[in-house]
Design a protein around this motif. Structure first.
Motif, PDB file in Angstrom:
ATOM      1  N   VAL A  98       0.831  -1.209   0.000  1.00  0.00           N
ATOM      2  CA  VAL A  98       0.000   0.000   0.000  1.00  0.00           C
ATOM      3  C   VAL A  98       0.857   1.246   0.000  1.00  0.00           C
ATOM      4  N   ASP A 101       3.020   1.514  -3.550  1.00  0.00           N
ATOM      5  CA  ASP A 101       2.057   1.863  -4.599  1.00  0.00           C
ATOM      6  C   ASP A 101       2.724   2.107  -5.961  1.00  0.00           C
ATOM      7  N   LYS A 106       2.155  -3.454  -7.142  1.00  0.00           N
ATOM      8  CA  LYS A 106       0.897  -3.897  -7.747  1.00  0.00           C
ATOM      9  C   LYS A 106       1.037  -5.294  -8.363  1.00  0.00           C
ATOM     10  N   THR A 159      -4.419  -5.556   3.000  1.00  0.00           N
ATOM     11  CA  THR A 159      -4.217  -4.449   2.066  1.00  0.00           C
ATOM     12  C   THR A 159      -5.408  -3.496   2.094  1.00  0.00           C
ATOM     13  N   LYS A 163      -5.221   0.609   3.673  1.00  0.00           N
ATOM     14  CA  LYS A 163      -5.633   1.772   2.893  1.00  0.00           C
ATOM     15  C   LYS A 163      -6.483   2.735   3.718  1.00  0.00           C
TER      16      LYS A 163
END
Length: 278
Positions: A98, A101, A106, A159, A163
């Motif tokens: 996170v 990023d 990803k 995850t 966030k």
């Protein structure tokens, strides 16, 4: 006015019936654990009476036949160790994904999600060979194997939850002199408590009751978990000591039920927070 608001009794009735359908098999096992094995086969749905009641004989016989305490010990070692390793590694991984990023993060996240889609049956024979080759066919090696299989769901939940944590709190900790490790354990982990408890419950329930993975990887001459020990109650020509099996099943259910009852209030809070925020 919405029909659901006007008729709450309808949903109460529906969900009560569903709850009874789920609880009834457990109640049935408990009832039959106090009946003689002959009477279990003849009339499994009746309550114990003066003729069928055998007290705790089934429990005593089941413990003796399965070496229950040794199996309980190995199940406990595998469950606690695997759950702790999964929680530690996946929470740190989710936090990194996170906060970084970038495309590497990803890609890693997508890999964990892909892990959820691969059926266990596709890899079980290769996994069994690899566990023997790398000397992971013991309870401590099983921690690493379970980490691989449990990481997908855990990273997904963590995850989503990370966030929802304001980044400004971590910036303030950095200004106060905290490095990444201290920031994670002193600042992030306390705020992740609902998600950690949620993932912990889900993993413990899976690990404690899992039969196939320990059966494929462990050296069964030295190590047996409770689900595997129950399997050894089968005799020749498919005969089963139903009384002893019912007693052992009740003993096997108690730890995970107690753990769930003490922690279940955090499940909805953690799942919802991880699923809808961010």
């Amino acid at each position: 006015m919405n029909d659901t608001v006007r008729r709450p009794w309808l949903w109460t009735t529906v969900f009560t019936i569903i709850a009874i359908a789920y609880i009834y098999p457990i109640v049935l096992v408990v009832i039959n654990s106090f009946k003689g094995k002959v009477f279990i086969a003849d009339d499994p749905f009746s309550l114990p009476n003066a003729e069928t009641f055998v007290g705790f004989d089934n429990y005593v016989r089941g413990v003796e036949l399965t070496d229950f305490f040794a199996s309980f010990g190995w199940s406990l070692v595998i469950t606690v160790g695997s759950a702790a390793l999964i929680l530690l590694c996946t929470s740190m991984t989710a936090w990194w994904i996170v906060r970084m990023d970038n495309r590497y993060a990803k890609t890693l996240y997508s890999t964990f999600l892909f892990n959820l889609l691969v059926p266990f049956q596709m890899v079980m024979f290769t996994l069994s060979w690899l566990a023997d080759y790398l000397n992971l066919n013991n309870p401590f090696g099983l921690w690493i194997i379970y980490l691989g299989f449990g990481a997908g769901l855990a990273v997904f939940i963590f995850t989503g939850f990370v966030k929802s944590i304001p980044y400004e709190i971590e910036e303030a900790a950095t200004i106060d002199g905290c490095g990444p490790i201290r920031t994670f354990f002193l600042v992030v982990v306390p705020m992740m408590k609902p998600a950690i408890i949620t993932v912990g419950i889900l993993q413990v329930m899976w690990l404690w009751n899992d039969y196939l993975l320990p059966y494929l990887t462990l050296d069964l001459k030295e190590y047996k978990t409770i689900p595997i020990a129950v399997q050894y109650l089968k005799g020749g020509y498919g005969s089963v000591d139903l009384g002893a099996m019912m007693g052992i099943l009740v003993l096997a259910m108690i730890p995970v039920i107690v753990f769930y009852l003490f922690s279940q209030k955090h499940i909805i809070k953690g799942v919802v927070a991880g699923a809808v925020k961010g």
